[in-house]
Design an enzyme around this catalytic site. Structure first.
Site, mmCIF file in Angstrom:
data_model
loop_
_atom_site.group_PDB
_atom_site.id
_atom_site.type_symbol
_atom_site.label_atom_id
_atom_site.label_comp_id
_atom_site.label_asym_id
_atom_site.label_seq_id
_atom_site.Cartn_x
_atom_site.Cartn_y
_atom_site.Cartn_z
ATOM 1 N N ASP A 1 -7.993 -4.804 -0.466
ATOM 2 C CA ASP A 1 -8.456 -5.573 -1.619
ATOM 3 C C ASP A 1 -8.232 -7.070 -1.453
ATOM 4 O O ASP A 1 -8.894 -7.872 -2.109
ATOM 5 C CB ASP A 1 -7.735 -5.100 -2.889
ATOM 6 C CG ASP A 1 -8.040 -3.654 -3.208
ATOM 7 O OD1 ASP A 1 -9.230 -3.308 -3.236
ATOM 8 O OD2 ASP A 1 -7.097 -2.877 -3.411
ATOM 9 N N HIS B 1 0.858 -1.186 0.000
ATOM 10 C CA HIS B 1 0.000 0.000 0.000
ATOM 11 C C HIS B 1 0.893 1.234 0.000
ATOM 12 O O HIS B 1 1.977 1.232 0.582
ATOM 13 C CB HIS B 1 -0.907 -0.004 1.241
ATOM 14 C CG HIS B 1 -2.050 0.958 1.150
ATOM 15 N ND1 HIS B 1 -1.917 2.299 1.457
ATOM 16 C CD2 HIS B 1 -3.355 0.780 0.791
ATOM 17 C CE1 HIS B 1 -3.081 2.898 1.285
ATOM 18 N NE2 HIS B 1 -3.968 2.004 0.883
#
Length: 378
Positions: A315, A261
């Site tokens: 996700d 991320h």
């Protein structure tokens, strides 16, 4: 001439001042208006959280009931929008259908009375209410079926799940879905939110703001990643294939979907909550073998890349939750948009309060004083 330092992707460069959400990527903290995401996921609802983000404080009981009532009775879409959606190609991606449909709303509500609080509230209610209806409608129409009318007796998340197959959802499934929307509603200055604020800064209507953000969210490096996680798990196929797959990705420098991320250097707190939700669904509705593959992937990736701050993001587990609900893979990102609309609208409202149109500079690296060559001499 001023010399600017070029930062690819504007990494680390503040684009706005905001009081909507806060992230500490080193400690794995996410807050909405100062409230930790773990507390909201446990105690709040999506519409209450949306109200918090957009109007800056938790609503009173009366305020929440009024907001829920307005959203409940604005779920239906105009028949002309429904007829337009019937003309979309069946093979089209639902995100493209959603972007076109959201933009089309602006044709019907194009007043742009941006200084009128009633216009702001009406736009917020209309977008939060109708986006789920449009997603569900396209899902059925691309199969040749008429869309299912919303049910006024069902709450926000239960109604959306009902509109997908005309079956009232199990209460646990509806609650898990509502928590998923809370987790996905807002996340500081991400790509789609930045897109929304840039569009908002031109003082266009909120439907164009949402349409631009939907288009940004659809990319595989943003909201579309959850679809690719499921495709990756299907490709791996078994727990035994996980380590060879990861090692091949590392050797070929291929991206491992659902990991890493831009902000978090620890496990995404939303991923932790989603993992718990997935386990609740598996306990009640049966296990999913892909979850075993996901667990092994998390273990191997942490072993290989944990020292570099590479951990699961939102996700990685969201797709497993939606898959267990029977939701088609290519609806995962439109569902992300259903949630994120409220976050985009919070930023739209905040942008309007102290607006200045975005006009960043660039670092020019082209030629100078090039002589024009006539076409007959090229």
């Amino acid at each position: 001439m001023m010399v600017c330092e070029y930062k690819p992707g504007l990494e680390g460069i503040p684009a706005a001042q905001s009081s909507i959400s806060y992230v500490d990527g080193q400690k794995g903290i996410l807050e909405y208006r100062g409230i930790r995401i773990e507390e909201l996921a446990e105690k709040s609802t999506f519409l209450e959280t949306a109200y918090l983000l957009i109007w800056g404080e938790l609503p009173s009981n009366e305020e929440l009931k009024a907001f829920e009532h307005e959203v409940r009775y604005h779920r239906r879409i105009k028949y002309r929008i429904r007829d337009m959606m019937k003309c979309f190609p069946e093979s089209g991606h639902p995100m493209d259908a959603l972007q076109a449909s959201a933009a089309a709303l602006g044709l019907f509500y194009s007043l742009r009375d941006l200084h009128n609080p009633a216009y702001i509230r009406d736009s917020v209610v209309r977008l939060i209410a109708t986006i789920p209806t449009m997603v569900a409608a396209f899902q059925l129409m691309r199969k040749g079926n008429d869309p299912i009318r919303p049910r006024d007796d069902l709450d926000y998340s239960a109604n959306f799940l009902y509109m997908l197959d005309e079956k009232e959802p199990d209460p646990l499934m509806a609650r898990v879905f509502d928590i998923c929307l809370i987790l996905q509603v807002e996340h500081t200055m991400n790509a789609s939110t930045f897109s929304a604020r840039v569009t908002a800064s031109t003082l266009t209507d909120p439907y164009a703001v949402v349409a631009s953000a939907v288009g940004t969210l659809g990319g595989p490096l943003h909201g579309g990643a959850n679809e690719e996680v499921i495709q990756m798990l299907e490709k791996i196929g078994s727990v035994e294939n996980v380590r060879p797959y990861i090692e091949d990705c590392l050797q070929t420098k291929s991206k491992i979907m659902g990991f890493g991320h831009r902000v978090y250097k620890v496990k995404d707190p939303r991923a932790t909550i989603l993992q718990g939700l997935a386990e609740q669904l598996f306990e009640k509705f049966g296990h999913d073998k892909f979850y075993d593959i996901a667990l092994e992937m998390e273990r191997v990736v942490e072993e290989k890349l944990g020292s570099k701050g590479i951990y699961p993001n939102i996700d990685f587990y969201s797709g497993l939750v939606y898959r267990k609900m029977g939701i088609p893979t290519d609806l995962f990102t439109p569902i992300f948009a259903i949630a994120r609309v409220a976050g985009w609208l919070a930023h739209w409202k905040e942008q309007l309060a102290e607006n200045r149109i975005f006009r960043p500079t660039q670092v020019y690296n082209g030629l100078h004083e090039v002589t024009y060559t006539p076409i007959d001499k090229r």
